[in-house]
Design a protein around this motif. Sequence first.
Motif, PDB file in Angstrom:
ATOM      1  N   HIS A   2       0.851  -1.189   0.000  1.00 26.95           N
ATOM      2  CA  HIS A   2       0.000   0.000   0.000  1.00 26.95           C
ATOM      3  C   HIS A   2       0.886   1.238   0.000  1.00 26.95           C
ATOM      4  CE1 HIS A   2      -3.567  -2.281   2.052  1.00 26.95           C
ATOM      5  NE2 HIS A   2      -3.232  -2.774   0.874  1.00 26.95           N
ATOM      6  N   LYS A  26      -1.108  -1.023  -4.518  1.00 25.00           N
ATOM      7  CA  LYS A  26      -2.275  -0.154  -4.378  1.00 25.00           C
ATOM      8  C   LYS A  26      -1.778   1.244  -4.024  1.00 25.00           C
ATOM      9  CE  LYS A  26      -5.344  -3.859  -2.806  1.00 25.00           C
ATOM     10  NZ  LYS A  26      -6.145  -3.904  -4.050  1.00 25.00           N
ATOM     11  N   HIS A  28      -2.634   5.384  -3.212  1.00 28.30           N
ATOM     12  CA  HIS A  28      -3.558   6.437  -2.778  1.00 28.30           C
ATOM     13  C   HIS A  28      -2.832   7.767  -2.910  1.00 28.30           C
ATOM     14  CE1 HIS A  28      -6.594   7.877   0.553  1.00 28.30           C
ATOM     15  NE2 HIS A  28      -6.581   8.658  -0.517  1.00 28.30           N
ATOM     16  N   GLU A  45      -6.855   6.574 -13.610  1.00 26.03           N
ATOM     17  CA  GLU A  45      -8.169   6.709 -12.982  1.00 26.03           C
ATOM     18  C   GLU A  45      -8.993   5.421 -13.029  1.00 26.03           C
ATOM     19  OE1 GLU A  45      -9.147   9.243 -11.315  1.00 26.03           O
ATOM     20  OE2 GLU A  45      -8.183  11.062 -12.044  1.00 26.03           O
ATOM     21  N   PRO A  48      -8.388  -0.228 -10.542  1.00 27.57           N
ATOM     22  CA  PRO A  48      -9.009  -0.517  -9.243  1.00 27.57           C
ATOM     23  C   PRO A  48      -8.034  -0.349  -8.080  1.00 27.57           C
ATOM     24  CG  PRO A  48      -8.538  -2.552 -10.428  1.00 27.57           C
ATOM     25  CD  PRO A  48      -8.273  -1.435 -11.379  1.00 27.57           C
ATOM     26  N   ASN A  49      -6.747  -0.264  -8.384  1.00 26.81           N
ATOM     27  CA  ASN A  49      -5.725  -0.105  -7.343  1.00 26.81           C
ATOM     28  C   ASN A  49      -5.371   1.355  -7.085  1.00 26.81           C
ATOM     29  OD1 ASN A  49      -5.465  -2.860  -6.901  1.00 26.81           O
ATOM     30  ND2 ASN A  49      -3.859  -3.084  -8.446  1.00 26.81           N
ATOM     31  N   PHE A  50      -6.112   2.277  -7.718  1.00 31.11           N
ATOM     32  CA  PHE A  50      -5.782   3.696  -7.599  1.00 31.11           C
ATOM     33  C   PHE A  50      -6.913   4.463  -6.921  1.00 31.11           C
ATOM     34  CE2 PHE A  50      -6.100   8.029  -9.333  1.00 31.11           C
ATOM     35  CZ  PHE A  50      -4.882   8.539  -8.905  1.00 31.11           C
ATOM     36  N   ARG A  51      -6.533   5.379  -6.027  1.00 27.93           N
ATOM     37  CA  ARG A  51      -7.504   6.257  -5.387  1.00 27.93           C
ATOM     38  C   ARG A  51      -6.913   7.662  -5.307  1.00 27.93           C
ATOM     39  NH1 ARG A  51     -10.135   5.853   0.762  1.00 27.93           N
ATOM     40  NH2 ARG A  51     -10.977   7.977   0.777  1.00 27.93           N
ATOM     41  N   PHE A  52      -7.770   8.673  -5.508  1.00 27.92           N
ATOM     42  CA  PHE A  52      -7.322  10.068  -5.437  1.00 27.92           C
ATOM     43  C   PHE A  52      -8.233  10.873  -4.526  1.00 27.92           C
ATOM     44  CE2 PHE A  52      -7.864  14.458  -7.032  1.00 27.92           C
ATOM     45  CZ  PHE A  52      -6.603  14.946  -6.709  1.00 27.92           C
ATOM     46  N   ASP A  53      -7.615  11.695  -3.668  1.00 31.10           N
ATOM     47  CA  ASP A  53      -8.346  12.665  -2.864  1.00 31.10           C
ATOM     48  C   ASP A  53      -7.772  14.051  -3.117  1.00 31.10           C
ATOM     49  OD1 ASP A  53     -10.359  11.312  -1.313  1.00 31.10           O
ATOM     50  OD2 ASP A  53      -8.739  10.339  -0.212  1.00 31.10           O
ATOM     51  N   ALA A  66      -5.298   7.218   6.195  1.00 29.52           N
ATOM     52  CA  ALA A  66      -4.442   6.876   5.064  1.00 29.52           C
ATOM     53  C   ALA A  66      -3.060   6.436   5.529  1.00 29.52           C
ATOM     54  CB  ALA A  66      -4.322   8.075   4.123  1.00 29.52           C
TER      55      ALA A  66
END
Length: 338
Positions: A2, A26, A28, A45, A48-53, A66
Motif C-alpha cells: 500500500h 495499491k 492512494h 483513474e 481498481p488499485n488507484f484512489r485520489f483525494d 491513510a
Amino acid sequence: MHVLITGGAGFIGSHLVALHLAQGDKVHVVDDLSTGLRANLAPFEASPNFRFDEADMLTWPLLQQAAAWADRVYHLAAVVGVYRVIAEPTRVLATNIAACERLFRTIAASGWQPQVVVASSSEVYGHRHAELLTEDMDLSVSTRAGTRWNYSVSKIADEALALSYSQKFGIPVVVARFFNTIGPRQTGRYGMVVPRFVEQAVRGEPITVYGDGEQTRSFCDARDNVRALDLLASREGGDALVANVGNDREISMNALAELIRERADSDSPISHVPYLQAYGEDFEDIQRRRPDLIRLRTLTDFQHRYTLEDTLDELIRERRIALTGTEHGHRPLVCHQS
C-alpha cells in the motif's frame, strides 16, 4: 504493498504512481492541485488499485486513516518552482514545513510505522562551488539570498523533522535530495528551465537564458529518479538514510540551450535575461549543482536508463505534436527583431 503519495498529481508524483501501479501495488494519492494537475493522473483513474483525494495536507481529515493504511509514504507535497517561491514566500515556509510535521506527527501518534520517503532538494547545499555535492556536507543558506531561499530553508527543516521523528519514534525514513528533474508532464509555468527552453525552441522563439548562462545543473529523467527512490526504500535495513538522487552529468545553461536548439532543429536565437527582469527580484543563483552518487550506487544496483538527449528528444517530439499535430515538420518561420 500500500503506497500513499502526497503531492501525487505533480510531475514527479505522477511518475511514482505509474511505477507502483505497474508493480501491482495499491496507490492512494492526495493533492490539493495548487501545483499538480488532475490530468497527470488521467491514465490511472480506471485502475481498481488507484484512489485520489483532492485535499490540503494541512487540513485533510483522512490523513490518519491513510497513514495507518500505508506500507510506504512518499511525501512530495510542497510549494515548488522559483516563480511561486518568490511570489508566495510565507506560504512556502508555512506549507512545506507544517505539512511535513503534520504527516510525521500523525504517523507517530498512530503507532503504525510505514516507511516514509521525504523529497528534499539539492538547494539545501546552498552556494557551495564544490565539484561534487556529497551527503555529509554541512547545509547552509546565504544571508544575501532573499526570499527565493525560503524553499531551501523549508527543505532543511523537513529533513530535520524526518530524521528527528525517525530517531525518537523509530519511523524508517529515506530523505532523497533531488537534483534537477525533467521529463514528460513537467511544465515550465513555475520556472522549470527545460520545458521552457523546449517550448521556445519548438516555437522558434528566443531561448531565454537567465543570468550569464555559465551556471551548471545536472538533469535526470523523472522515470530514473522514481526508480532510484523505490530502490533506496526497498534496500535491506531500516536505518534513516539521506541520499542524493539525480544524474551526475553536468551542463551549463548556455550549453543546454544550444543542445535543445540543435535537437529541435530550431533557428531560435539565444537571449540572456538578467535575473531582476526574469523574476522581479535580484538574487544570487547557485552556480554549480552536481551530485555525488556514490551512496545511491553503493546501496542499490541503480543505473540510469535515460540520457539527457533521450529525454530532450521525447519532450521536443511531444511538444511539436501538441503544437502542430505532427512530430515532424520544418523549422518555424519567424521574424526575430534586432
